[in-house]
Design a protein around this motif. Sequence first.
Motif, PDB file in Angstrom:
ATOM      1  N   THR A 155       0.830  -1.194   0.000  1.00 37.65           N
ATOM      2  CA  THR A 155       0.000   0.000   0.000  1.00 37.65           C
ATOM      3  C   THR A 155       0.874   1.257   0.000  1.00 37.65           C
ATOM      4  OG1 THR A 155      -1.778  -1.149   1.158  1.00 37.65           O
ATOM      5  CG2 THR A 155      -1.782   1.257   1.284  1.00 37.65           C
TER       6      THR A 155
ATOM      7  N   LYS B  74       2.557   1.715  -3.442  1.00 36.87           N
ATOM      8  CA  LYS B  74       1.658   2.273  -4.463  1.00 36.87           C
ATOM      9  C   LYS B  74       1.552   3.782  -4.319  1.00 36.87           C
ATOM     10  CE  LYS B  74      -1.157  -1.816  -5.212  1.00 36.87           C
ATOM     11  NZ  LYS B  74      -2.451  -2.475  -5.020  1.00 36.87           N
TER      12      LYS B  74
ATOM     13  N   GLN C 241       2.864   6.458  -7.153  1.00 34.01           N
ATOM     14  CA  GLN C 241       1.953   7.445  -7.738  1.00 34.01           C
ATOM     15  C   GLN C 241       2.533   8.851  -7.634  1.00 34.01           C
ATOM     16  OE1 GLN C 241      -1.652   6.698  -5.566  1.00 34.01           O
ATOM     17  NE2 GLN C 241      -2.322   5.075  -6.932  1.00 34.01           N
TER      18      GLN C 241
ATOM     19  N   ARG D  42       8.846  -2.426 -11.850  1.00 32.70           N
ATOM     20  CA  ARG D  42       8.967  -1.278 -10.945  1.00 32.70           C
ATOM     21  C   ARG D  42      10.275  -0.523 -11.218  1.00 32.70           C
ATOM     22  NH1 ARG D  42       9.731  -3.363  -5.514  1.00 32.70           N
ATOM     23  NH2 ARG D  42       7.634  -4.122  -5.733  1.00 32.70           N
TER      24      ARG D  42
END
Length: 165
Positions: free
Chosen positions: A23, A26, A30, A63
């Motif tokens: 979490t 992410k 972003q 990634r």
Amino acid sequence: MQHLIERFDLPFNVDTGLKRALTLEKTFMQDGVELKPGARVLLQFLHRNHYSVALASSSIKSRALDILTSHDVAQYFDQFTFGPDVDRGKPYPDIFLMACAKLQQQPADCLVLEDSEAGIQAATSAKIPVICVPDMKRPNQPYADQATAIVPSLTDVITYLKSVR
């Protein structure tokens, strides 16, 4: 994750820790991930001076390549090795040994740049000289003692390389 839970006596299990980490990741992705200061300058120096450059990252391919591509620096790397490419991650030497093999270089003829204790240990186990460029924390003394040098920034690696040439 297990190591972090044990080391910091965290009040959750591995599954919960991994969910929290994903979490957070992410959110960071972003917002964008910045290059470490001096990364572009060092990569350009290495390219101009005909060094072979490999990325040996515990990250997953997508990634890492997304970050490198977003900063327009992926082209400076000759080879890539990612965590899932090896059976054992850092502190085992596998990822660095695979990167050396991909570059067709002997470990003793390479140099690892690391910011973590596990990475220093992995490079040392692979018999590759390692320069530590601390990120969030300086390595504890047993790991610092294993490093060829500890420098404050990636641009200081250029000074080191010029001194040993």
